[in-house]
Enzyme design. Structure first.
Site, PDB file in Angstrom:
ATOM      1  NE  ARG A  36      16.978  -1.453   3.093  1.00 20.09           N
ATOM      2  CZ  ARG A  36      15.995  -2.243   3.492  1.00 20.09           C
ATOM      3  NH1 ARG A  36      14.814  -1.738   3.722  1.00 20.09           N
ATOM      4  NH2 ARG A  36      16.189  -3.531   3.650  1.00 20.09           N
ATOM      5  CG  ASP A 141       0.884  -0.750  -0.137  1.00 19.94           C
ATOM      6  OD1 ASP A 141       0.879  -1.874   0.401  1.00 19.94           O
ATOM      7  OD2 ASP A 141       1.828   0.071   0.013  1.00 19.94           O
TER       8      ASP A 141
HETATM    9  C1  LIG Z   1       4.564  -6.655   4.479  1.00 15.60           C
HETATM   10  S1  LIG Z   1       3.453  -5.867   3.370  1.00 15.60           S
HETATM   11  C2  LIG Z   1       1.954  -6.760   3.725  1.00 15.60           C
HETATM   12  C3  LIG Z   1       1.270  -7.281   2.485  1.00 15.60           C
HETATM   13  C4  LIG Z   1       0.026  -8.161   2.727  1.00 15.60           C
HETATM   14  N1  LIG Z   1      -0.956  -7.477   3.537  1.00 15.60           N
HETATM   15  C5  LIG Z   1       0.412  -9.472   3.371  1.00 15.60           C
HETATM   16  O1  LIG Z   1       0.170  -9.677   4.559  1.00 15.60           O
HETATM   17  O2  LIG Z   1       0.997 -10.324   2.685  1.00 15.60           O
HETATM   18  C6  LIG Z   1       3.192  -4.298   4.186  1.00 15.60           C
HETATM   19  C7  LIG Z   1       2.658  -3.204   3.237  1.00 15.60           C
HETATM   20  O3  LIG Z   1       2.189  -2.113   4.031  1.00 15.60           O
HETATM   21  C8  LIG Z   1       2.395  -0.922   3.293  1.00 15.60           C
HETATM   22  N2  LIG Z   1       2.332   0.224   4.216  1.00 15.60           N
HETATM   23  C9  LIG Z   1       3.239   0.632   5.137  1.00 15.60           C
HETATM   24  N3  LIG Z   1       2.806   1.737   5.775  1.00 15.60           N
HETATM   25  C10 LIG Z   1       1.588   2.025   5.246  1.00 15.60           C
HETATM   26  C11 LIG Z   1       0.636   3.046   5.495  1.00 15.60           C
HETATM   27  N4  LIG Z   1       0.846   4.010   6.393  1.00 15.60           N
HETATM   28  N5  LIG Z   1      -0.516   3.051   4.756  1.00 15.60           N
HETATM   29  C12 LIG Z   1      -0.745   2.098   3.821  1.00 15.60           C
HETATM   30  N6  LIG Z   1       0.126   1.099   3.553  1.00 15.60           N
HETATM   31  C13 LIG Z   1       1.275   1.066   4.264  1.00 15.60           C
HETATM   32  C14 LIG Z   1       3.765  -1.127   2.662  1.00 15.60           C
HETATM   33  O4  LIG Z   1       3.938  -0.285   1.544  1.00 15.60           O
HETATM   34  C15 LIG Z   1       3.701  -2.634   2.303  1.00 15.60           C
HETATM   35  O5  LIG Z   1       3.314  -2.841   0.964  1.00 15.60           O
END
Ligand SMILES: C[S@@+](CC[C@H](N)C(=O)[O-])C[C@H]1O[C@@H](n2cnc3c(N)ncnc32)[C@H](O)[C@@H]1O
Length: 273
Positions: A36, A141
């Site tokens: 990536r 996010d």
């Molecule tokens: C798999 S998605 C979950 C989306 C939604 N909550 C759901 O359950 O369908 C995980 C998200 O967490 C965000 N993320 C990862 N690390 C993070 C952090 N330290 N602070 C805020 N968001 C974070 C990623 O960018 C991603 O959009």
């Protein structure tokens, strides 16, 4: 460019990502990171992984850090994903707070917006005089890319094929002409939501009013236990007594020290004082 990611460089990326974002990249992820990041190196015309590391960890590297997080984390989400939380919101929480007509909800890893829009749809459909309530949903996010998508409120129509047609009609506008095949979330939903970039690793969050519910679903799984414990402790502080924390279905607070009452799988409540 014919760069290889050395073990030393991988360790550097591991610590940077852990410190800044809380995500633990284990060794099997090295090949994923190599491929990536390799693509990103080519885009930026950088000669080596070290050069990329210097850019992302150096002064002004914040924006590139967001790109890096996008490369290593998944943004997978869906409308009405894990519906038990929306049922609980409708059936339990609303009944309890109906007399206040006041609600503050945080979708704390909202990805491309399906989760906060589902919260808004649930509230709109469950509360007959919804426009008379004082409702605010904060959707945040770490990734500015997914937040921009969320704020646009525009989705391909395949994203809603599992929703009943009347729900789609009520809450989305169908695109015409060049926008055929796209849907836009209607204003009555987007008005309820504010989108903001928030890193869950930050020591404090930009929230002043105590919250009724925090959704933190499918992100804690990337964090190690100390990071989860510290995050859950922060959530506790931002909830009102009696407020709820919803986590993802493959997540649990079983091994994490916390002060919440367990209600049922994935649902926790801050005790009333
Ligand atoms: C798999 S998605 C979950 C989306 C939604 N909550 C759901 O359950 O369908 C995980 C998200 O967490 C965000 N993320 C990862 N690390 C993070 C952090 N330290 N602070 C805020 N968001 C974070 C990623 O960018 C991603 O959009």
């Amino acid at each position: 460019m014919n760069a290889t990611l050395t073990d030393k460089e991988f360790v550097q990326f591991q610590s940077l990502i852990y410190e800044q974002v809380g995500i633990t990249l284990d060794t099997p992820k090295k090949s994923l990171l190599t491929s990536r990041l390799g693509k990103r190196l080519r885009e930026l015309e950088l000669p080596s992984y070290q050069a990329y590391f210097d850019r992302v960890s150096g002064k002004g590297g914040e924006d590139e850090l967001v790109q890096l997080v996008d490369l290593v984390s998944t943004n997978k989400t869906d409308f009405f994903r894990e519906p038990v939380h929306f049922d609980f919101l409708r059936e339990q929480v609303l009944a309890e707070i109906a007399s206040t007509r006041f609600l503050r909800i945080w979708s704390s890893a909202s990805s491309s917006g399906e989760e906060p829009y589902t919260i808004a749809m649930t509230l709109h459909d469950a509360i007959p005089d919804c426009s008379q309530w004082d409702i605010k949903i904060l959707a945040s996010d770490i990734s500015t890319r997914v937040l921009a998508k969320a704020a646009s409120g525009i989705y391909d129509d395949e994203r809603v094929t599992q929703l009943p047609q009347e729900v789609v009609r009520r809450h989305f506008l169908r695109g015409k002409g060049e926008q055929t095949g796209k849907l836009k979330v209607r204003k009555h939903l987007s008005e309820m939501i504010a989108f903001r970039r928030v890193n869950l690793m930050a020591p404090a969050f930009p929230i002043k009013t105590p919250l009724d519910i925090i959704f933190c679903r499918n992100v804690m799984i990337y964090f190690d236990r100390p990071t989860q414990a510290s995050l859950v402790g922060k959530f506790y502080r931002y909830l009102r007594p009696g407020g709820f924390l919803f986590i993802g279905h493959s997540e649990s607070l079983q091994w994490v020290e916390h002060q919440f009452d367990y209600i049922k799988p994935t649902i926790y409540q801050k005790p009333f004082e």
